[in-house]
Write a protein that holds these residues in place. Sequence first.
Motif, short mmCIF file in Angstrom:
data_model
loop_
_atom_site.label_atom_id
_atom_site.label_comp_id
_atom_site.label_asym_id
_atom_site.label_seq_id
_atom_site.Cartn_x
_atom_site.Cartn_y
_atom_site.Cartn_z
N GLY A 1 32.23 14.74 -11.15
CA GLY A 1 31.82 16.21 -11.32
C GLY A 1 30.49 16.28 -11.84
O GLY A 1 29.70 15.24 -11.95
N GLY A 2 29.96 17.51 -12.31
CA GLY A 2 28.48 17.76 -12.70
C GLY A 2 27.53 17.44 -11.57
O GLY A 2 27.85 17.83 -10.25
N VAL A 3 26.21 17.36 -11.91
CA VAL A 3 25.15 17.48 -10.94
C VAL A 3 24.41 16.21 -10.82
O VAL A 3 24.01 15.93 -11.91
N TYR A 4 24.26 15.78 -9.61
CA TYR A 4 23.60 14.21 -9.53
C TYR A 4 22.27 14.74 -9.22
O TYR A 4 21.92 15.21 -8.22
N GLN A 5 21.27 14.56 -10.19
CA GLN A 5 19.94 14.75 -10.02
C GLN A 5 19.23 14.51 -8.97
O GLN A 5 18.11 15.10 -8.50
N ILE A 6 19.32 13.10 -8.77
CA ILE A 6 18.84 12.61 -7.53
C ILE A 6 18.95 13.31 -6.19
O ILE A 6 18.17 13.48 -5.10
N ASP A 7 20.33 13.69 -5.92
CA ASP A 7 20.69 14.36 -4.77
C ASP A 7 21.65 15.65 -5.19
O ASP A 7 23.09 15.23 -5.24
N THR A 8 21.40 16.81 -5.38
CA THR A 8 21.96 17.82 -5.95
C THR A 8 23.19 18.22 -5.12
O THR A 8 23.96 18.65 -5.64
N LYS A 9 23.07 17.95 -3.76
CA LYS A 9 23.97 18.46 -2.87
C LYS A 9 25.13 17.42 -2.59
O LYS A 9 26.05 17.91 -1.80
N MET A 10 25.16 16.30 -3.32
CA MET A 10 25.93 15.35 -2.87
C MET A 10 27.37 15.70 -3.25
O MET A 10 27.60 16.16 -4.60
N SER A 11 28.42 15.69 -2.70
CA SER A 11 29.85 16.03 -3.00
C SER A 11 30.35 15.06 -3.89
O SER A 11 30.10 14.04 -4.04
N LYS A 12 31.75 15.62 -4.22
CA LYS A 12 32.46 14.71 -5.13
C LYS A 12 32.91 13.58 -4.56
O LYS A 12 33.01 12.32 -4.81
N GLU A 13 33.28 13.80 -3.07
CA GLU A 13 33.93 12.76 -2.19
C GLU A 13 32.87 11.73 -2.05
O GLU A 13 33.10 10.48 -1.99
N LEU A 14 31.70 12.15 -1.65
CA LEU A 14 30.48 11.16 -1.26
C LEU A 14 30.00 10.57 -2.64
O LEU A 14 29.68 8.97 -2.64
N ARG A 15 30.28 11.05 -3.78
CA ARG A 15 29.74 10.36 -5.06
C ARG A 15 30.70 9.30 -5.43
O ARG A 15 30.68 8.21 -5.81
N ALA A 16 32.18 9.73 -5.17
CA ALA A 16 33.23 8.54 -5.07
C ALA A 16 32.96 7.45 -4.23
O ALA A 16 33.30 6.31 -4.60
#
Length: 622
Positions: A219-234
């Motif tokens: 969750g939260g906001v990934y500052q480098i890519d703010t639009k990256m979804s939870k699925e892609l972060r996972a």
Amino acid sequence: MNQFSFSRPKELDDRLKKLDAHHGGEGSVYNDHQHLAIKIFNAKEVNVARKERKVRKLIQQSRMVGYNEAMVPLEPVTVNGHFVGYTMKYVKDAVDLDRIAEKTFMGKKDLKDNLRLMIKIAQAVEKIHNTGMIIGDFHPGQVLVSNGNISFVDTDSWGWMGQSHELGPDLKCLPFYVDPRSRDFSCRDVVVKHYSKASDFYSLAVIAFYVLTGEHPFGGVYQIDTKMSKELRARNQLSVLGEHDIKIMKGKTWEAWMTDELKEAFLDIFERGKRYNIEVALSNQLMELQYCKRHKGYYNSAYKNCPVCSFRSGKNALSTTNNFSENLFLSNTDIKKVYDYRTYLNKVGEVVRVNERGEEIRKSVKGFGKIETYFFDDERYMIKIKPLNFFQKIGKGGNVENACYVHLYKEETEIEKIFVSNKATVRIYGNCLFYVEDKTHTLKKLTVLNGDVKITDIAKKQTDFEYVATTNSKYAIISKHQNGIEIDIDGKCTVIPGQRPLIMKYDAISNMWIWISKVSNSKYNTIVFRRGKQVIQTTDINYDSMNLQGSVFHRATLCLASDGKMISVMPYVVNMPISKVITESMISVISKDSTLELKQISKNRSELYVLNADRNVYKFVM
């Protein structure tokens, strides 16, 4: 003879219509609120023949093995010899893990209780695997909790290890909880390739972190890519536990109590590609908790003294009285007027649109007169509502006092102009413009697709009406009826005897509407609708001194502003004591005059914005 073998469909319908129903994607579950629940499949949505093979095998296996922590099928339900569903035990007064995680986030759940709960679930997963089965689509909605006991649901979606598609787990998923190794990311849609014990262990870890902390691990906001979804972060192993410049609403609240062992177990699964049951780490975590009476919270026994209180005593800036200043989203410094949670008029006459972090992304000159400016969620598109000038009023004739022209712009280019006889009927929801064509009493919707404007008729009535629309194009129309008031929800009508309507609001998560009207000076009528059907009605809830107009409806709970707190009303539990129906959350920045607005950011989470009369706007994650 099986008491759930029916010779005709009408016999089954007669049995079911006496029971309460919950409708889902695969079918409907009916219960008698005592001991029995019946699941009937929707033949249009599932392969019933495949379900029958799995259900009959699971019934046979459960008689030999026993699944105390799961609502496994008890008996098949048939009509004229054809399988249509099955029976299972009914769990009274149950909530799912989503509700528990939500309470964790709000500080209303005891950490030890949640740990004991997750240990039970982890042990149950091991038992299920030992019987040769895979859970597959494993997410918080799949586990119900009642009096500290757990019950896995939707067991017909489970499957057997090493079996073909026919007897394997159903390849469906809730994307935020599925192992990225099980996904096919080359497909545009969400596609699951396979499930295994390993994928169950991954989902277990995600659920455990969510329940214990109130935060999703991605969750939260990934500052480098703010639009990256939870699925892609996972998929890219970027969890909130790692050092990835991720901003979360309440900070890393787990740092005071989480053991290194449990943190490393989570990191193993979220960021290092390992897959195992974290039950041992959870059990050891439970033994390492110490309770601090001073701040009324837990900390890790590895600390000699409570780290929370030690930090506070060394930092005078951290007062024990929380004024939620860290949640300030828009400051009144430059604001002349707040339009909505992400749009305001500044002091030089410009309408400013901001992103989810409060940073300016669009700006438009307001113009002269009484021009109003609004933005679609796609900020490229902007609406300006302009009243008629002197010559336009003469040209139109008649009563045009409330008439206006609605101008649609893409960037700075006007692409559509619409005459509306009553400005009060113009609303913008998401990427849709709604308005009423007065002469034909027709609710219309304007959308833009690939730059092309499309106007469609949503509903038509014989007389004037009020309406509420939603971002996903659902609607409710309130109009006069000879017997009182007619409520039309997506074409399904309900007539209510004459009462004074107060609010009608929609919750996308539960797919419910709530209606509140005033019956007398101190008596209110509350009705909850689902799919246009009235499911709850009560006059037991008193809304005196509550700000109904500034309220929001979220997860079937009505949230209202009061001085220094938010009041949550849960009308779906009207059979419970009033102390259980109405709860309070202390949020000092809220006043009785505050307006609450919601923005849904995922299936299970929303952002709550508090719009205050002092023009300060605060943001919280719900």
